[in-house]
Design a protein around this motif. Sequence first.
Motif, PDB file in Angstrom:
ATOM      1  N   SER A 420      17.524  66.303  69.397  1.00 54.46           N
ATOM      2  CA  SER A 420      18.670  66.619  70.256  1.00 54.46           C
ATOM      3  C   SER A 420      19.799  65.615  70.090  1.00 54.46           C
ATOM      4  O   SER A 420      20.979  65.955  70.259  1.00 54.46           O
ATOM      5  N   ARG A 421      19.486  64.377  69.732  1.00 56.91           N
ATOM      6  CA  ARG A 421      20.516  63.354  69.520  1.00 56.91           C
ATOM      7  C   ARG A 421      21.310  63.595  68.246  1.00 56.91           C
ATOM      8  O   ARG A 421      22.403  63.062  68.070  1.00 56.91           O
ATOM      9  N   LEU A 422      20.732  64.392  67.330  1.00 60.52           N
ATOM     10  CA  LEU A 422      21.404  64.656  66.051  1.00 60.52           C
ATOM     11  C   LEU A 422      22.089  66.014  66.024  1.00 60.52           C
ATOM     12  O   LEU A 422      22.575  66.452  64.969  1.00 60.52           O
ATOM     13  N   SER A 423      22.108  66.703  67.162  1.00 63.54           N
ATOM     14  CA  SER A 423      22.691  68.054  67.168  1.00 63.54           C
ATOM     15  C   SER A 423      24.174  68.043  66.805  1.00 63.54           C
ATOM     16  O   SER A 423      24.656  68.920  66.083  1.00 63.54           O
ATOM     17  N   SER A 424      24.928  67.058  67.299  1.00 64.69           N
ATOM     18  CA  SER A 424      26.373  67.009  66.979  1.00 64.69           C
ATOM     19  C   SER A 424      26.595  66.770  65.494  1.00 64.69           C
ATOM     20  O   SER A 424      27.495  67.374  64.883  1.00 64.69           O
ATOM     21  N   LEU A 425      25.772  65.892  64.877  1.00 62.48           N
ATOM     22  CA  LEU A 425      25.904  65.643  63.433  1.00 62.48           C
ATOM     23  C   LEU A 425      25.561  66.901  62.644  1.00 62.48           C
ATOM     24  O   LEU A 425      26.212  67.224  61.640  1.00 62.48           O
ATOM     25  N   ALA A 426      24.559  67.652  63.101  1.00 59.81           N
ATOM     26  CA  ALA A 426      24.186  68.887  62.406  1.00 59.81           C
ATOM     27  C   ALA A 426      25.269  69.953  62.555  1.00 59.81           C
ATOM     28  O   ALA A 426      25.536  70.722  61.613  1.00 59.81           O
ATOM     29  N   GLN A 427      25.922  70.005  63.735  1.00 56.76           N
ATOM     30  CA  GLN A 427      26.967  71.004  63.947  1.00 56.76           C
ATOM     31  C   GLN A 427      28.152  70.789  63.028  1.00 56.76           C
ATOM     32  O   GLN A 427      28.827  71.753  62.631  1.00 56.76           O
ATOM     33  N   GLN A 428      28.434  69.525  62.665  1.00 56.69           N
ATOM     34  CA  GLN A 428      29.565  69.249  61.762  1.00 56.69           C
ATOM     35  C   GLN A 428      29.385  69.939  60.417  1.00 56.69           C
ATOM     36  O   GLN A 428      30.347  70.357  59.792  1.00 56.69           O
ATOM     37  N   LYS A 429      28.109  70.056  59.947  1.00 61.55           N
ATOM     38  CA  LYS A 429      27.839  70.712  58.660  1.00 61.55           C
ATOM     39  C   LYS A 429      27.243  72.099  58.868  1.00 61.55           C
ATOM     40  O   LYS A 429      26.777  72.725  57.910  1.00 61.55           O
ATOM     41  N   GLN A 430      27.277  72.577  60.135  1.00 60.29           N
ATOM     42  CA  GLN A 430      26.738  73.897  60.480  1.00 60.29           C
ATOM     43  C   GLN A 430      25.279  74.039  60.021  1.00 60.29           C
ATOM     44  O   GLN A 430      24.846  75.071  59.519  1.00 60.29           O
ATOM     45  N   ILE A 431      24.527  72.951  60.171  1.00 62.85           N
ATOM     46  CA  ILE A 431      23.107  72.953  59.787  1.00 62.85           C
ATOM     47  C   ILE A 431      22.263  73.336  60.998  1.00 62.85           C
ATOM     48  O   ILE A 431      22.475  72.844  62.111  1.00 62.85           O
ATOM     49  N   LYS A 432      21.294  74.216  60.776  1.00 66.47           N
ATOM     50  CA  LYS A 432      20.424  74.695  61.842  1.00 66.47           C
ATOM     51  C   LYS A 432      19.227  73.756  61.983  1.00 66.47           C
ATOM     52  O   LYS A 432      18.432  73.595  61.067  1.00 66.47           O
ATOM     53  N   LEU A 433      19.127  73.116  63.144  1.00 64.22           N
ATOM     54  CA  LEU A 433      18.016  72.214  63.456  1.00 64.22           C
ATOM     55  C   LEU A 433      16.992  72.948  64.310  1.00 64.22           C
ATOM     56  O   LEU A 433      17.369  73.613  65.290  1.00 64.22           O
ATOM     57  N   SER A 434      15.709  72.828  63.971  1.00 64.59           N
ATOM     58  CA  SER A 434      14.665  73.489  64.775  1.00 64.59           C
ATOM     59  C   SER A 434      13.443  72.592  64.870  1.00 64.59           C
ATOM     60  O   SER A 434      13.128  71.831  63.945  1.00 64.59           O
ATOM     61  N   VAL A 435      12.756  72.695  66.013  1.00 65.80           N
ATOM     62  CA  VAL A 435      11.511  71.951  66.252  1.00 65.80           C
ATOM     63  C   VAL A 435      10.448  72.965  66.667  1.00 65.80           C
ATOM     64  O   VAL A 435      10.677  73.779  67.556  1.00 65.80           O
ATOM     65  N   SER A 436       9.272  72.884  66.031  1.00 58.61           N
ATOM     66  CA  SER A 436       8.191  73.814  66.348  1.00 58.61           C
ATOM     67  C   SER A 436       6.856  73.082  66.305  1.00 58.61           C
ATOM     68  O   SER A 436       6.780  71.925  65.876  1.00 58.61           O
ATOM     69  N   GLY A 437       5.841  73.795  66.724  1.00 60.39           N
ATOM     70  CA  GLY A 437       4.496  73.200  66.663  1.00 60.39           C
ATOM     71  C   GLY A 437       3.822  73.190  68.020  1.00 60.39           C
ATOM     72  O   GLY A 437       4.146  73.985  68.905  1.00 60.39           O
ATOM     73  N   GLU A 438       2.916  72.241  68.188  1.00 58.06           N
ATOM     74  CA  GLU A 438       2.111  72.165  69.403  1.00 58.06           C
ATOM     75  C   GLU A 438       2.068  70.732  69.891  1.00 58.06           C
ATOM     76  O   GLU A 438       2.276  69.779  69.121  1.00 58.06           O
ATOM     77  N   ASN A 439       1.792  70.576  71.148  1.00 58.60           N
ATOM     78  CA  ASN A 439       1.716  69.243  71.726  1.00 58.60           C
ATOM     79  C   ASN A 439       0.546  68.482  71.101  1.00 58.60           C
ATOM     80  O   ASN A 439      -0.570  68.989  71.021  1.00 58.60           O
ATOM     81  N   ALA A 440       0.823  67.265  70.663  1.00 61.19           N
ATOM     82  CA  ALA A 440      -0.209  66.446  70.015  1.00 61.19           C
ATOM     83  C   ALA A 440       0.014  64.991  70.400  1.00 61.19           C
ATOM     84  O   ALA A 440       1.125  64.468  70.269  1.00 61.19           O
ATOM     85  N   GLY A 444       0.943  54.930  69.658  1.00 61.46           N
ATOM     86  CA  GLY A 444       1.930  54.225  68.855  1.00 61.46           C
ATOM     87  C   GLY A 444       2.993  53.576  69.711  1.00 61.46           C
ATOM     88  O   GLY A 444       2.971  53.629  70.950  1.00 61.46           O
ATOM     89  N   VAL A 445       3.974  52.968  69.047  1.00 62.98           N
ATOM     90  CA  VAL A 445       5.124  52.341  69.709  1.00 62.98           C
ATOM     91  C   VAL A 445       6.261  53.360  69.716  1.00 62.98           C
ATOM     92  O   VAL A 445       6.707  53.813  68.653  1.00 62.98           O
ATOM     93  N   ARG A 446       6.690  53.753  70.883  1.00 63.62           N
ATOM     94  CA  ARG A 446       7.666  54.840  71.014  1.00 63.62           C
ATOM     95  C   ARG A 446       8.945  54.555  70.232  1.00 63.62           C
ATOM     96  O   ARG A 446       9.451  55.432  69.511  1.00 63.62           O
ATOM     97  N   GLN A 447       9.472  53.341  70.331  1.00 56.94           N
ATOM     98  CA  GLN A 447      10.749  53.031  69.678  1.00 56.94           C
ATOM     99  C   GLN A 447      10.635  53.171  68.157  1.00 56.94           C
ATOM    100  O   GLN A 447      11.527  53.724  67.503  1.00 56.94           O
ATOM    101  N   ILE A 448       9.524  52.708  67.580  1.00 58.24           N
ATOM    102  CA  ILE A 448       9.362  52.774  66.130  1.00 58.24           C
ATOM    103  C   ILE A 448       9.195  54.223  65.672  1.00 58.24           C
ATOM    104  O   ILE A 448       9.782  54.650  64.671  1.00 58.24           O
ATOM    105  N   LEU A 449       8.366  54.993  66.414  1.00 58.90           N
ATOM    106  CA  LEU A 449       8.183  56.406  66.063  1.00 58.90           C
ATOM    107  C   LEU A 449       9.488  57.177  66.178  1.00 58.90           C
ATOM    108  O   LEU A 449       9.795  58.054  65.361  1.00 58.90           O
ATOM    109  N   GLU A 450      10.280  56.854  67.198  1.00 59.16           N
ATOM    110  CA  GLU A 450      11.567  57.531  67.383  1.00 59.16           C
ATOM    111  C   GLU A 450      12.508  57.228  66.215  1.00 59.16           C
ATOM    112  O   GLU A 450      13.185  58.124  65.692  1.00 59.16           O
TER     113      GLU A 450
END
Length: 556
Positions: A420-440, A444-450
């Motif tokens: 969601s933080r990269l949505s504006s950057l994707a909109q500049q190039k009209q790139i479609k961002l999608s997230v799918s899958g299941e909760n898992a 880990g360390v949240r900041q590093i994984l992020e």
Amino acid sequence: MKKRIYKSMLLLALITILLTSFLITGFIYREFYIQMQQEIRNEALFISTGYNLIGQEVFFGLKEQENSSRITWVAIDGTVLFDNMVEAKNMENHRNRPEIADALNNGFGEAVHLSKTLGTQTFYRAVRLNDGTVLRVSATTNSVFKSVLGFIPYVALITLLVIMLTMIIANLLTKKIIFPLNNLNLENPLSNDVYDELSPLLSRMARQNEQIESQFKRLKEKQEEFNAITENISEGIIVLNNKGLILFINKSAASIFNVSTQDIINKHILTLDRSIPLQKAIETAMAGHLFENTFTISEDSFHLLVSPVKDDMVVKGVILFILDITEKQSAEKMRREFTANVSHELKTPLTSISGYAELMKSGMVQPEDIPEFANRIYNEARHLINLIDDVIRISRLDEKNIQLPFEEIDLLELATETVSRLSSLAQQKQIKLSVSGENAIVSGVRQILEEMIYNLCDNAIKYNYEKGTVDVSVRALSDNVVLTVADNGFGIPREHQSRVFERFYRIDKSHSRETGGTGLGLSIVKHSAEFHNAKVQLLSKPGKGTTITVTFRRNQ
């Protein structure tokens, strides 16, 4: 010694024979006694049954038959009515006989009479008949004493045979005793079966053997300690004699030269390696001097330290210490390259900032161009800040110097937040961002994984065509959690795929400069995955896109 053996064996044989004879005689007599009683009872039962059926006619046949048993028929008043061995009228009254009295009173009676003069004993069984008269059956046999006397000749014969056999065995044993004296076990003296006179000598020999064994044991323990130390250290150790022959080589050294520890013993050191540094090292040590240098085997680098072993200034041998410095040199080379790359990457934006600022300072920029120059200075400064931030991140990951705690993180939720933080950057190039899958859930360390997910998605957007797609998926498997970031962008040529995770490595430097890339994004991804013991896999085809998969272990 010989007389004592003779006496002991003869006495033992005599006692054994006598004791066995008496025991056997007693056992046989007891069985015979019980059998005789049972036979008298059975015979009395048969005759009494016959009398009760046919009357006194049963005695007429007994008179004419030869019978080992004596049969007597007694009236109620004790008068003998019939006897198969003696005339009844000549016999005295039997009313007071114990077996007769018991039969008249109880229905049956038994008695045993011992004749001391004849050495016999007689068994009596009396049974009261239906008409009140008494039938008595008796049988006589030898007493136990007479039976024993009957065995004496046989016992004497057996004793004589056993004594003769004992004498033969004693003679053989004497020879057997002399034989060990000629074959003493000097290694274990106390185990010898010898005369008492030799015991002090053998005891002293045993003490000396114990001292020698103790010394050998201490030497063996020291040898085992030395082997345990040398075989479990990573450095190679080689011991040579004064002729350059190998006396000892540990596993690490054998692994370095790719040889067997057993096959190389007593062979010359130059059979391992004939490199100039090694030859010079051996020559210097044989001359009594310490030598230190580096040499290479294939692509590996080693530090060599050679020390002479002296005795009264005479060189008795040489010890070689070999340290693998390949990893150290690789790390040093990586640090030098990293420093050079950082310096270069920092210099480029600083030079641009300095150039634009100098033009503005000298008044060579038109007023209407100042905003554009300020924007360029701003962009270069942002690039410089991003570069410094990435360098700090990757340095911390290198040093494992991260104090942030591990926690349970839902990877799907984290991926959704990051995208969601990269949505504006994707909109500049009209790139479609999608997230799918299941909760898992992963640990880990949240900041590093992020940051890892952000860099993967950021790269997928920057190196993609306009109106392209970036798909982020999370899958929960039985043992693993798999994060996948796939795009249909430029793709990575095969020759570059093995190096894209290196620091500051760029496929197209001009495009990276335009997109504001620092060249550290995928390197941070790699180090972040290693920090979480995860594996990174890259699949890419030029012009068709790139898929990067990060696999986490569930039990991590």
